[in-house]
Design an enzyme around this catalytic site. Sequence first.
Site, PDB file in Angstrom:
ATOM      1  N   CYS A   2      -6.195  -6.881  -6.428  1.00  0.00           N
ATOM      2  CA  CYS A   2      -5.644  -6.315  -7.649  1.00  0.00           C
ATOM      3  C   CYS A   2      -6.462  -5.088  -8.011  1.00  0.00           C
ATOM      4  CB  CYS A   2      -5.722  -7.330  -8.768  1.00  0.00           C
ATOM      5  SG  CYS A   2      -5.095  -8.934  -8.282  1.00  0.00           S
ATOM      6  N   ARG A  27      -3.225  -0.967  -5.167  1.00  0.00           N
ATOM      7  CA  ARG A  27      -3.944  -2.210  -4.890  1.00  0.00           C
ATOM      8  C   ARG A  27      -3.116  -3.458  -5.187  1.00  0.00           C
ATOM      9  NH1 ARG A  27      -9.285  -1.394  -4.329  1.00  0.00           N
ATOM     10  NH2 ARG A  27      -9.644  -3.579  -4.744  1.00  0.00           N
ATOM     11  N   TRP A  70      -1.793  -8.272  -7.662  1.00  0.00           N
ATOM     12  CA  TRP A  70      -1.230  -8.670  -6.361  1.00  0.00           C
ATOM     13  C   TRP A  70      -1.492 -10.167  -6.305  1.00  0.00           C
ATOM     14  CZ3 TRP A  70      -2.708 -10.954  -1.739  1.00  0.00           C
ATOM     15  CH2 TRP A  70      -1.875 -10.732  -0.646  1.00  0.00           C
ATOM     16  N   ASN A  96     -10.309  -9.506 -10.212  1.00  0.00           N
ATOM     17  CA  ASN A  96      -9.806  -9.271  -8.857  1.00  0.00           C
ATOM     18  C   ASN A  96     -10.628 -10.156  -7.927  1.00  0.00           C
ATOM     19  OD1 ASN A  96      -8.893  -8.193  -6.417  1.00  0.00           O
ATOM     20  ND2 ASN A  96     -10.374  -6.522  -6.472  1.00  0.00           N
ATOM     21  N   GLY A  97      -9.966 -10.942  -7.103  1.00  0.00           N
ATOM     22  CA  GLY A  97     -10.683 -11.822  -6.176  1.00  0.00           C
ATOM     23  C   GLY A  97     -10.072 -13.209  -6.211  1.00  0.00           C
ATOM     24  N   GLU A 463       0.911   1.011  16.505  1.00  0.00           N
ATOM     25  CA  GLU A 463       0.789   1.674  15.202  1.00  0.00           C
ATOM     26  C   GLU A 463       2.152   2.205  14.738  1.00  0.00           C
ATOM     27  OE1 GLU A 463      -1.199   1.777  12.882  1.00  0.00           O
ATOM     28  OE2 GLU A 463      -0.823   3.594  11.746  1.00  0.00           O
ATOM     29  N   LYS A 467       3.970   1.203  11.269  1.00  0.00           N
ATOM     30  CA  LYS A 467       4.377   2.197  10.257  1.00  0.00           C
ATOM     31  C   LYS A 467       5.838   1.987   9.887  1.00  0.00           C
ATOM     32  CE  LYS A 467       1.419   3.235   9.001  1.00  0.00           C
ATOM     33  NZ  LYS A 467       0.025   3.087   9.354  1.00  0.00           N
ATOM     34  N   GLU A 470       6.439  -1.644   8.041  1.00  0.00           N
ATOM     35  CA  GLU A 470       5.838  -1.928   6.735  1.00  0.00           C
ATOM     36  C   GLU A 470       6.453  -1.089   5.624  1.00  0.00           C
ATOM     37  OE1 GLU A 470       1.593  -1.180   6.521  1.00  0.00           O
ATOM     38  OE2 GLU A 470       1.778   0.628   7.712  1.00  0.00           O
ATOM     39  N   HIS A 486       9.122  -8.609  30.102  1.00  0.00           N
ATOM     40  CA  HIS A 486       8.656  -9.988  30.262  1.00  0.00           C
ATOM     41  C   HIS A 486       9.168 -10.886  29.145  1.00  0.00           C
ATOM     42  CE1 HIS A 486       6.174  -9.185  33.751  1.00  0.00           C
ATOM     43  NE2 HIS A 486       5.780  -8.079  33.147  1.00  0.00           N
ATOM     44  N   LYS A 580      -3.296  -1.865  -0.689  1.00  0.00           N
ATOM     45  CA  LYS A 580      -4.049  -0.960   0.185  1.00  0.00           C
ATOM     46  C   LYS A 580      -5.371  -1.563   0.651  1.00  0.00           C
ATOM     47  CE  LYS A 580      -5.015   3.602   1.383  1.00  0.00           C
ATOM     48  NZ  LYS A 580      -4.236   3.563   2.627  1.00  0.00           N
TER      49      LYS A 580
HETATM   50  C1  F6R Z   1      -1.327   0.030   7.470  1.00  0.00           C
HETATM   51  C2  F6R Z   1      -2.566  -0.129   6.753  1.00  0.00           C
HETATM   52  C3  F6R Z   1      -3.377  -1.354   6.980  1.00  0.00           C
HETATM   53  C4  F6R Z   1      -4.875  -0.994   7.003  1.00  0.00           C
HETATM   54  C5  F6R Z   1      -5.715  -2.279   7.081  1.00  0.00           C
HETATM   55  C6  F6R Z   1      -7.197  -1.969   7.169  1.00  0.00           C
HETATM   56  O1  F6R Z   1      -0.686   1.220   7.151  1.00  0.00           O
HETATM   57  O2  F6R Z   1      -2.931   0.704   5.961  1.00  0.00           O
HETATM   58  O3  F6R Z   1      -3.011  -2.010   8.142  1.00  0.00           O
HETATM   59  O4  F6R Z   1      -5.127  -0.172   8.092  1.00  0.00           O
HETATM   60  O5  F6R Z   1      -5.478  -3.073   5.961  1.00  0.00           O
HETATM   61  O6  F6R Z   1      -7.633  -1.271   6.049  1.00  0.00           O
HETATM   62  P1  F6R Z   1      -9.017  -0.520   6.044  1.00  0.00           P
HETATM   63  O7  F6R Z   1      -8.950   0.580   7.038  1.00  0.00           O
HETATM   64  O8  F6R Z   1      -9.175  -0.021   4.638  1.00  0.00           O
HETATM   65  O9  F6R Z   1     -10.060  -1.539   6.416  1.00  0.00           O
END
Ligand code: F6R
Length: 585
Positions: A2, A27, A70, A96-97, A463, A467, A470, A486, A580
């Site tokens: 959060c 967040r 969150w 938060n936690g 990746e 992208k 998500e 496979h 994030k």
């Molecule tokens: C995807 C994304 C996440 C982060 C992951 C690690 O777009 O942003 O998969 O890459 O949560 O986050 P960090 O780099 O902050 O440890």
Amino acid sequence: MCGIIGYKGLRNASDVVINGLKRLEYRGYDSWGMALIGSDMNVVKNVGKIGEVDEINVGEAHIGIGHTRWSTHGKVNKLNAHPHLSCDKKIAIVHNGIIENYQEMRRYLISKDHVFVSDTDSEVIAHLIEEHMKTVDFVEAVRRAVNELKGSYAIVAMHKDMKYLVGAKKDSPLVIGVGENELFFASDVPAFLEYTRDVVFMDDGELAVLNSGVEIFDIETGKKKKKDITHVDWSAEQASKGEFEHFMMKEISEQNRTIKQALSHSRDTIEDIANRINNAFGIFFVACGSSYHAALTASYIFSKIAKKHINVVVASEFPYYKDFLTDRTLMMPISQSGETADVLQAVKTAKEKGTHVVSIVNVVGSSLYRQSDYALTMNAGPEICVLSTKTYTSQLTLLTLLAYACAGKIDEGKLLLERVAKEVEELTSPETRIRLVELASKLKDKKNIFVIGRGVNYPTALEAALKIKEVSYIHAEGFPGGELKHGTIALISEGTPCIVLAPNDETREEIISNAMEIKSRGGYIIGISPENNEVFDFHIKVPDEGIASSILNIIPIQILAYYLAVLRGCDPDKPRNLAKSVTVK
Ligand code: F6R
């Protein structure tokens, strides 16, 4: 995961808290709330995004706290939204936690006649402080309360009759902003960047009181501590959308600059880390999500350029590798936020074994930054969109440069990456974007998208799929080119899109023949490649940069993912269920 904010100063607290929450919304954004102390304690809570709120009339107040949620415990509804209050409604807290012993605490507090109104773990904190206030003052009550909590927390608490804020931190981020005649608590610096750039980074086990100044105490002993103020050089403009409609496109477009910024470290710095890599006995790159994909890509680059074997491990799995760690091992965590709980846990595991930790991190002052023996910064500026785009290419840039430095070819690596930075500019130009809008309109109603790549572009395929899925919620999967047949090839039918990463390198012939296999089953082939090929139904031209092709190849896919989200009516900056910084394990 959060976002929390606290304010004490001369401004209208409601404006500062709402602005701060809007900046922290990456967040968590299922519900939000705030409490302000004016003539009384005013509490506002709502389900939905704070971004949709213009202004709230709660009267004059100069002290307040806010939270964007969150959810982890309890459904998304107003009752579970923070702040949570004590029975006498005098104490308000945001958290938060995760409080692991909340059930036991709740039972104890109910036995003391406290009445709970939410299903959250957080509410126990307000009641516990209230319980302690039967014998001690507010600050001491907060200290005693948090000392009894198990789990992770960043907490800000305030009391209706006190004109100060109290915050405490363990395993969740909390920073203090120090302005002129005003003080802030926040989960992250961008929340108060428009008011101050002077920051106190709190460490685990610390409690802070924001009154006329900042006072820090050790939670366990209650002893006062001295902390330095750090001046951060991020600007408020960097944390705003500017001319762009969404942070995602702004951050994609910044990559020509952020790649150069990643290259701005001195030769001595890069060579020093290269030496640590060269002298280590066993090297682990450890990361999550996109950062993990960057690490995996780098393992191919290190093998090719520096002839070095790198172990790449998803952070949550790293503790199970602990038997391989010694004091000669080098662990390199890679993280944008520097707050990802799994990464921090992995660092803890490494440190217990005496392993040397050199991280690659974007957020200066973050927990990872402070816990590492050395932290190499990405210098990408704040990344606000929940999806990582620019920091992914910053990570690739730094890792590629390190591989070249390990091989004693730092100048060659730098020249290559400087050229790539220029080429990225063209790839984000309006002309390329128009072509990608065209592709997005063809794909927007598809159920599945597959992506294949080989070698250094296999992790790029992972990746790319991440992208796309998500942000647009279209199911997407990435594979090594040889692997789709496979099993998953069973899902290819007439018109199933498959993105093929086909650089001009040793993988080209084989990946093209994999594309043929898919096409002959009806697949619609999108080629990302320096050259067109008859197997492609749609071609996106990218420059030919050999080992650095993974940086260039991801750019059109980031843009495609963005337009898929926009065309499908999804919010590119805040995909559902995501946050994030993943600060829970
Ligand atoms: C995807 C994304 C996440 C982060 C992951 C690690 O777009 O942003 O998969 O890459 O949560 O986050 P960090 O780099 O902050 O440890």
